[in-house]
Write a protein that holds these residues in place. Structure first.
Motif, PDB file in Angstrom:
ATOM      1  N   ASN A 229       0.831  -1.207   0.000  1.00  0.00           N
ATOM      2  CA  ASN A 229       0.000   0.000   0.000  1.00  0.00           C
ATOM      3  C   ASN A 229       0.864   1.255   0.000  1.00  0.00           C
ATOM      4  O   ASN A 229       0.571   2.240  -0.700  1.00  0.00           O
ATOM      5  N   ALA A 230       1.952   1.237   0.820  1.00  0.00           N
ATOM      6  CA  ALA A 230       2.840   2.399   0.856  1.00  0.00           C
ATOM      7  C   ALA A 230       3.526   2.599  -0.493  1.00  0.00           C
ATOM      8  O   ALA A 230       3.672   3.738  -0.973  1.00  0.00           O
ATOM      9  N   PHE A 231       3.942   1.502  -1.117  1.00  0.00           N
ATOM     10  CA  PHE A 231       4.598   1.584  -2.422  1.00  0.00           C
ATOM     11  C   PHE A 231       3.633   2.114  -3.486  1.00  0.00           C
ATOM     12  O   PHE A 231       3.983   3.005  -4.288  1.00  0.00           O
ATOM     13  N   LYS A 232       2.403   1.625  -3.490  1.00  0.00           N
ATOM     14  CA  LYS A 232       1.407   2.097  -4.453  1.00  0.00           C
ATOM     15  C   LYS A 232       1.087   3.575  -4.236  1.00  0.00           C
ATOM     16  O   LYS A 232       0.968   4.336  -5.204  1.00  0.00           O
ATOM     17  N   LEU A 265      12.082  -2.636 -10.404  1.00  0.00           N
ATOM     18  CA  LEU A 265      11.121  -1.635  -9.927  1.00  0.00           C
ATOM     19  C   LEU A 265       9.907  -1.571 -10.844  1.00  0.00           C
ATOM     20  O   LEU A 265       8.758  -1.528 -10.381  1.00  0.00           O
ATOM     21  N   TYR A 266      10.143  -1.577 -12.161  1.00  0.00           N
ATOM     22  CA  TYR A 266       9.029  -1.568 -13.113  1.00  0.00           C
ATOM     23  C   TYR A 266       8.167  -2.828 -12.965  1.00  0.00           C
ATOM     24  O   TYR A 266       6.930  -2.756 -13.001  1.00  0.00           O
ATOM     25  N   ARG A 271       3.220  -5.567 -11.134  1.00  0.00           N
ATOM     26  CA  ARG A 271       2.719  -6.679 -10.322  1.00  0.00           C
ATOM     27  C   ARG A 271       1.608  -6.251  -9.372  1.00  0.00           C
ATOM     28  O   ARG A 271       0.752  -7.075  -9.006  1.00  0.00           O
ATOM     29  N   GLN A 272       1.598  -4.994  -8.961  1.00  0.00           N
ATOM     30  CA  GLN A 272       0.569  -4.541  -8.020  1.00  0.00           C
ATOM     31  C   GLN A 272      -0.794  -4.550  -8.704  1.00  0.00           C
ATOM     32  O   GLN A 272      -0.959  -3.954  -9.786  1.00  0.00           O
ATOM     33  N   GLU A 277      -2.942  -0.005 -14.556  1.00  0.00           N
ATOM     34  CA  GLU A 277      -4.123   0.474 -15.288  1.00  0.00           C
ATOM     35  C   GLU A 277      -4.654   1.763 -14.674  1.00  0.00           C
ATOM     36  O   GLU A 277      -5.106   2.665 -15.400  1.00  0.00           O
ATOM     37  N   SER A 278      -4.610   1.873 -13.362  1.00  0.00           N
ATOM     38  CA  SER A 278      -5.103   3.089 -12.697  1.00  0.00           C
ATOM     39  C   SER A 278      -4.268   4.301 -13.079  1.00  0.00           C
ATOM     40  O   SER A 278      -4.815   5.398 -13.304  1.00  0.00           O
TER      41      SER A 278
END
Length: 392
Positions: A229-232, A265-266, A271-272, A277-278
């Motif tokens: 969640n923090a990464f997103k 990183l990409y 993967r998330q 798409e968002s």
């Protein structure tokens, strides 16, 4: 020896047979019996003596033979011992040589491996030092951004020409900061002097990415969820910043590119669930890594080539029109030349009043006239010495 024994036995058997034969023929003669018995005793004594001597001779021969056999056995034994000693020495020598060679090779191999291990340890120490220096570099945000810029610039340089992109561009009049890179796209009516910018900004959310990697290593679902969640949130915040600062149509495209300098990183962004798409749907941000940025820019390069063909198509059409006009004029000149050549051909060899017709008439008229020699012809015609008549 066996043959001698057989001969003696045969002689005794024959003697006994003769004695028995005489006994059977004269059984009534007592004198003869006595004589016969005496003869038998003498023959027995002689046979016994002969047999004794024969046996003694055989025993002597046997003893001598045994002595010879013993000597031969001793010689054979000594020879075998010498050969065994030689074989033992040869085997020992070869074994010693082979053993020393193998031991030497083994020690050399072990020494080489130890030396390689020593070098590897030295390289690992150097690598550890370099990793420590790299970690210090990546800790600094500005230095980290410069690393991404260098990588992105290398990709753009390898694919685009210098006039197809720019660095540190203010993409629109209200832009408060300069985007790191921007690709020039044709403006209205294909005008490249007034381009539409495609912003490319480099981001490197290192801290949140490392926490996410540590969470994956721990295997704790709660920790992984929290780190994800923090990464997103970090990636989404950077996308909002790029959208807000650098995207402003019609000065720019309605989307921008976020460049992540590492494939790992990409991959974690992709993967998330729903993040990739968002970012495209809600914030008009296209996320790329090193390989995907290269593919993206390659596709733009093909668009540039197509645009160049379309731009030059009108020029090519005008050149073809001019060539067509000149070709028509060239055809007209060829037609005139054809008529003139036909007129000259008819004058020389046509069926009417032509040169060939007059030449044939003159030849028929002068057919009966005798020809002069070249010198005589020159005198009659008044030609000089340096000139010649037509016939000569």
């Amino acid at each position: 020896m066996v043959e001698v024994e057989m001969i003696v036995i045969v002689i005794l058997v024959v003697a006994l047979v003769l004695v028995l034969f005489k006994l059977l023929i004269k059984p009534d003669s007592s004198d003869q019996d006595a004589a016969l018995r005496k003869e038998l005793r003498e023959m027995n004594s002689a046979s016994t003596e002969t047999l004794r001597k024969t046996l003694e001779g055989l025993g002597q021969i046997q003893r001598e033979h045994l002595v010879d056999v013993s000597k031969n056995i001793e010689k054979l034994k000594e020879g075998n011992e010498k050969k065994l000693d030689q074989m033992r020495e040869t085997v020992d020598e070869k074994l010693q040589t082979t053993l020393e060679k193998r031991i030497g090779e083994s020690f050399k191999l072990v020494s080489d491996r130890l030396e390689a291990v020593q070098r590897g340890l030295g390289e690992m120490q150097s690598l550890a030092t370099d990793v420590g220096g790299l970690k210090k570099v990546l800790t600094n945000v500005s230095t980290r951004g410069a690393l991404g810029e260098i990588q992105a610039e290398q990709i753009l340089q390898n694919i685009l020409t210098p006039d197809q992109y720019s660095k540190n561009v203010n993409t629109h009049p209200a832009c408060k900061g300069a985007v790191e890179f921007a690709i020039k796209l044709p403006g209205p009516d294909g005008d490249l002097n007034n381009p539409v910018w495609l912003p490319i900004d480099c981001k490197f959310p290192k801290e949140d990415y490392e926490r996410l990697m540590d969470a994956y290593d721990s295997g704790d679902k709660e920790v992984i969820k929290k780190a994800s969640n923090a990464f997103k949130a970090n990636v989404t915040g950077k996308a909002k910043t790029i959208r807000k600062e650098y995207v402003a149509a019609p000065y720019t495209t309605d989307f921008a590119v976020m460049f992540l300098p590492t494939e790992g990183l990409y991959a974690d962004v992709v993967r998330q669930p729903g993040l990739f798409e968002s970012l495209q749907r809600d914030h008009q941000i296209v996320v790329t890594g090193p390989s995907t940025l290269a593919a993206f820019v390659n596709s733009l390069q093909m668009g540039f080539r197509t645009l160049a063909l379309e731009t030059n198509a009108s020029e090519v059409y005008n050149v073809l029109g001019a060539v067509k006009t000149e070709f028509v004029k060239f055809g007209e000149h060829l037609g005139k030349l054809h008529k003139q050549l036909n007129t000259a051909a008819n004058t020389i060899g046509g069926d009417g009043d032509s040169i060939n017709r007059r030449l044939r008439a003159m030849e028929r008229t002068l057919k009966d006239v005798e020809s002069l020699t070249p010198i005589g012809a020159n005198e009659v015609l008044g030609l000089t010495d340096g000139q010649e008549s037509y016939e000569s």
